[in-house]
Structures are given as structure tokens and as C-alpha cells.
Design a protein around this motif. Sequence first.
Motif, PDB file in Angstrom:
ATOM      1  N   UNK A   1       0.830  -1.179   0.000  1.00  0.00           N
ATOM      2  CA  UNK A   1       0.000   0.000   0.000  1.00  0.00           C
ATOM      3  C   UNK A   1       0.876   1.244   0.000  1.00  0.00           C
ATOM      4  N   UNK A   2       0.492   2.260  -0.745  1.00  0.00           N
ATOM      5  CA  UNK A   2       1.248   3.490  -0.834  1.00  0.00           C
ATOM      6  C   UNK A   2       1.141   4.266   0.475  1.00  0.00           C
ATOM      7  N   UNK A   3       2.287   4.774   0.983  1.00  0.00           N
ATOM      8  CA  UNK A   3       2.211   5.559   2.213  1.00  0.00           C
ATOM      9  C   UNK A   3       1.431   6.849   2.003  1.00  0.00           C
ATOM     10  N   UNK A   4       0.691   7.261   3.037  1.00  0.00           N
ATOM     11  CA  UNK A   4      -0.144   8.447   2.948  1.00  0.00           C
ATOM     12  C   UNK A   4       0.678   9.704   3.206  1.00  0.00           C
ATOM     13  N   UNK A   5       1.680   9.604   4.080  1.00  0.00           N
ATOM     14  CA  UNK A   5       2.517  10.754   4.427  1.00  0.00           C
ATOM     15  C   UNK A   5       3.973  10.467   4.097  1.00  0.00           C
ATOM     16  N   UNK A   6       4.710  11.535   3.869  1.00  0.00           N
ATOM     17  CA  UNK A   6       6.163  11.444   3.714  1.00  0.00           C
ATOM     18  C   UNK A   6       6.782  12.444   4.668  1.00  0.00           C
TER      19      UNK A   6
ATOM     20  N   UNK B   1      -0.199  12.286  -2.353  1.00  0.00           N
ATOM     21  CA  UNK B   1      -1.467  11.975  -3.013  1.00  0.00           C
ATOM     22  C   UNK B   1      -1.314  10.695  -3.821  1.00  0.00           C
ATOM     23  N   UNK B   2      -2.164   9.720  -3.589  1.00  0.00           N
ATOM     24  CA  UNK B   2      -2.078   8.484  -4.371  1.00  0.00           C
ATOM     25  C   UNK B   2      -2.540   8.710  -5.814  1.00  0.00           C
ATOM     26  N   UNK B   3      -1.913   8.009  -6.725  1.00  0.00           N
ATOM     27  CA  UNK B   3      -2.266   8.090  -8.145  1.00  0.00           C
ATOM     28  C   UNK B   3      -3.259   6.968  -8.449  1.00  0.00           C
ATOM     29  N   UNK B   4      -4.380   7.283  -9.096  1.00  0.00           N
ATOM     30  CA  UNK B   4      -5.361   6.233  -9.426  1.00  0.00           C
ATOM     31  C   UNK B   4      -4.908   5.427 -10.640  1.00  0.00           C
ATOM     32  N   UNK B   5      -4.070   4.421 -10.410  1.00  0.00           N
ATOM     33  CA  UNK B   5      -3.493   3.662 -11.523  1.00  0.00           C
ATOM     34  C   UNK B   5      -4.511   2.768 -12.221  1.00  0.00           C
ATOM     35  N   UNK B   6      -5.530   2.290 -11.526  1.00  0.00           N
ATOM     36  CA  UNK B   6      -6.494   1.376 -12.141  1.00  0.00           C
ATOM     37  C   UNK B   6      -7.267   2.047 -13.280  1.00  0.00           C
ATOM     38  N   UNK B   7      -7.846   3.246 -13.108  1.00  0.00           N
ATOM     39  CA  UNK B   7      -8.534   3.866 -14.239  1.00  0.00           C
ATOM     40  C   UNK B   7      -7.589   4.216 -15.388  1.00  0.00           C
TER      41      UNK B   7
END
Length: 114
Positions: free
Chosen positions: A1-6, A55-61
Motif C-alpha cells: 500500500x502506498x504511504x499516505x505521508x512522507x 497523493x495516491x495516483x489512481x493507476x487502475x482507471x
Amino acid sequence: MTPVYRVAGTVPNDSPLRALAGHTITLPARDRADAARRAAELVQAGAEPVVWSARPVPWTPIALGLAAAVLGALAAAITAILNGHELLYGLAAGAMLLLGAALFPVLNHLEMDR
């Protein structure tokens, strides 16, 4: 899972950690408590922490859109071949190659985010 914070911090020039970590340290964090803990670690190391939300990137769409575009280019190529338009099926084949090549990094990122 992509981290929410850096959490990032710049290591001072005189710190012994600089030989190991370099100029800037960046750490992932999954929630606010994790980000606060990571920031405290950087303060202990002598760095000034900065916390930002990734910000997560919506890779599925994106992957679905590229796959649909590849299928659309395939349909255009088949139609051009059946109608005898050499230039059009050459362009459609080139579009399929470019879109298919663009699909591979998107699928890699999609797999890494799981």
C-alpha cells in the motif's frame, strides 16, 4: 500500500548521520502517529523534519483507459485492413505499440501499490 505521508529532513553538515544517509532523508509514514514518530526520529538525528501528504495516483482507471485505447486502435487497424487503407492501419498499429508500451509502466506502478 502506498504511504499516505512522507517525512523528510535535511541533515546538518556536522552530523555523523550525513555520511550514512546523505543530505536529505525521506521516510514513508502510513498515518499521523507514524508520521509524528518519524518526525521525532529526524529531530533526534538533528534534522529539521517536514511532513507532507502524498497523493495516491489512481493507476487502475489509467490502466483501464490505456487498455481500452489499445483495443480501439486494434479495431481501427482491423477496419483499415479490411477496407484496404495502408496508411491508416500503419498509424493504428503504431498507436497500438505506443499505447501498449505506455501500459507496462502503469501496470508496474499498479502492482507496486498493492
